[in-house]
Scaffold this motif. Structure first.
Motif, PDB file in Angstrom:
ATOM      1  N   PHE A 189      -2.804  -6.730   1.395  1.00  0.00           N
ATOM      2  CA  PHE A 189      -2.286  -5.372   1.501  1.00  0.00           C
ATOM      3  C   PHE A 189      -0.762  -5.354   1.515  1.00  0.00           C
ATOM      4  O   PHE A 189      -0.111  -6.378   1.770  1.00  0.00           O
ATOM      5  N   GLU A 225       2.428  -2.806   3.159  1.00  0.00           N
ATOM      6  CA  GLU A 225       2.723  -1.750   4.126  1.00  0.00           C
ATOM      7  C   GLU A 225       4.147  -1.271   3.935  1.00  0.00           C
ATOM      8  O   GLU A 225       5.042  -2.058   3.594  1.00  0.00           O
ATOM      9  N   LYS A 252      -1.992   0.985  -0.689  1.00  0.00           N
ATOM     10  CA  LYS A 252      -1.674  -0.219   0.085  1.00  0.00           C
ATOM     11  C   LYS A 252      -2.118  -1.487  -0.633  1.00  0.00           C
ATOM     12  O   LYS A 252      -2.466  -2.489  -0.010  1.00  0.00           O
TER      13      LYS A 252
END
Length: 292
Positions: A53, A55, A15
Motif C-alpha cells: 500500500f 499512504e 492506496k
C-alpha cells in the motif's frame, strides 16, 4: 486538465499503484512516472510506500485536498459551459433521508426521467445527519431531508409538510381512532430510529414536551424494520403517515390518537451556498417543488 492531479488523486484513494493504474486504464510504470513527476515539480515527497500500500504523508494530504477542489471545479466549469448550449444532462448526485428516499423520491425520479431523460441521477440514502455531511463534503449535489440540518455553508428551503402518528399493531390493545392518554403509553415498549435520524429527533422532542419517560426502548436502523416490529406486537412507534399507508389499509398497523399528535415536520431541500448550479440541479429542484 492536469493528468498529474488525476493520477495522484486516484492513487491516494486506491492506496495502491496497480489498482489506480487499472482504474485509469494505464500501465503501472506510467502511473509511477506521473507521481514522480508531480513530486519533483513540488520538491517534496507526497506518498509513503510499502510493499502493498501507499499512504499520504502530511504534504500529500495538503495536495490531495487541493487536487479534489481543482478537479471538482474543473468538472463544474465544463458542465456549466455545456449548459449554455445544451439541454440539461449529465450525472446528478442526490441524497435523501430515509423517509423521503424510500417513499417520496421515487415519484420525483420517475418524473425527472420522463421530462429530462439525459439527466442521470445517482441516489444516496441515509439519515438526515449523514446526508447533510455528504453535502458539506461535496459527495452529493443536493439533499432532501426531514427535520432540521444546519451548517454555515448550507442553505435550506422547505418543500413539503409531513404528518407523523403514533402507531401500534392491530393485535395490540388499542382502539383505532380512540384518544389515548399520554400516560397510558409510558409502560409501552417504544421502537425508535438510530441517532442522527430526523424521525428519532421528532420522537425525542415529543417525549420531552409530553414529559414522557418510556420504561423500555428498542433502537432499529430502518423504518421497514420498525414497521415489522410494530406489526408483530413488539412495541409502538412514531412514524410518518407516508410510511405505513399500505400496512394500515391491510389492517396490520393502526394509528393511535394521542394529545399533541399528529406531529407536523418539514421536508427540506438542502444545497451548498454560493455554488454554481448546473441546469440538471436547477430542473430537479424545480420539479421537487412542483410535485411535492
Amino acid at each position: 486538465m492536469d493528468q498529474h492531479l488525476i493520477v495522484f488523486k486516484e492513487v491516494a484513494q486506491r492506496k495502491n499503484f496497480s489498482r489506480a493504474a487499472k482504474e485509469l486504464h494505464m500501465s503501472q510504470p506510467a502511473v509511477s512516472q506521473y507521481i514522480a513527476a508531480l513530486e519533483k515539480e513540488l520538491g517534496v515527497r507526497l506518498l509513503e510506500r510499502s510493499n502493498k500500500f501507499v499512504e499520504l504523508n502530511r504534504a500529500g494530504e495538503i495536495v490531495y485536498q487541493y487536487a479534489e477542489k481543482i478537479l471538482r471545479n474543473y468538472d463544474q466549469m465544463r458542465i456549466l459551459v455545456s449548459d449554455l448550449e445544451n439541454e440539461p444532462s449529465g450525472q446528478l448526485k442526490i441524497g435523501a433521508s430515509y423517509t423521503i428516499g424510500e417513499y417520496v423520491l421515487p415519484r420525483f425520479l420517475a418524473k425527472l426521467q420522463e421530462e429530462f431523460p439525459n439527466i442521470i441521477p445517482t441516489v444516496t440514502i441515509g439519515n438526515t445527519e449523514d446526508i447533510g455531511a455528504k453535502l458539506v463534503q461535496h459527495e452529493i449535489d443536493i439533499g432532501l431531508v426531514e427535520g432540521n440540518f444546519t451548517h454555515h455553508q448550507v442553505s435550506t428551503r422547505q418543500f413539503a409538510t409531513d404528518e407523523m402518528y403514533i402507531i401500534a399493531g392491530t393485535g395490540q390493545s388499542f382502539k383505532e381512532e380512540a384518544c389515548i392518554s399520554i400516560k397510558d403509553l409510558e409502560n409501552e415498549t417504544w421502537i425508535i430510529r438510530e441517532e442522527g435520524s430526523g424521525t428519532r429527533k421528532m420522537l425525542e422532542d415529543f417525549f420531552q414536551r409530553s414529559n414522557l419517560e418510556p420504561k423500555r426502548i428498542l433502537t432499529f436502523g430502518s423504518t421497514q424494520t420498525i414497521k415489522e416490529g410494530v406489526e408483530s406486537g413488539l412495541g409502538i412507534s412514531l412514524l410518518s403517515n407516508l410510511t405505513f399507508k399500505k400496512e394500515q389499509k391491510l389492517k396490520k398497523i393502526q394509528r393511535i390518537f394521542v394529545e399533541g399528535t399528529p406531529i407536523k415536520r418539514k421536508f427540506s431541500i438542502i444545497k451548498n451556498y454560493h455554488e454554481f448550479q448546473p441546469k440538471a440541479l436547477q430542473v430537479f429542484e424545480n420539479l421537487v417543488k412542483q410535485e411535492a
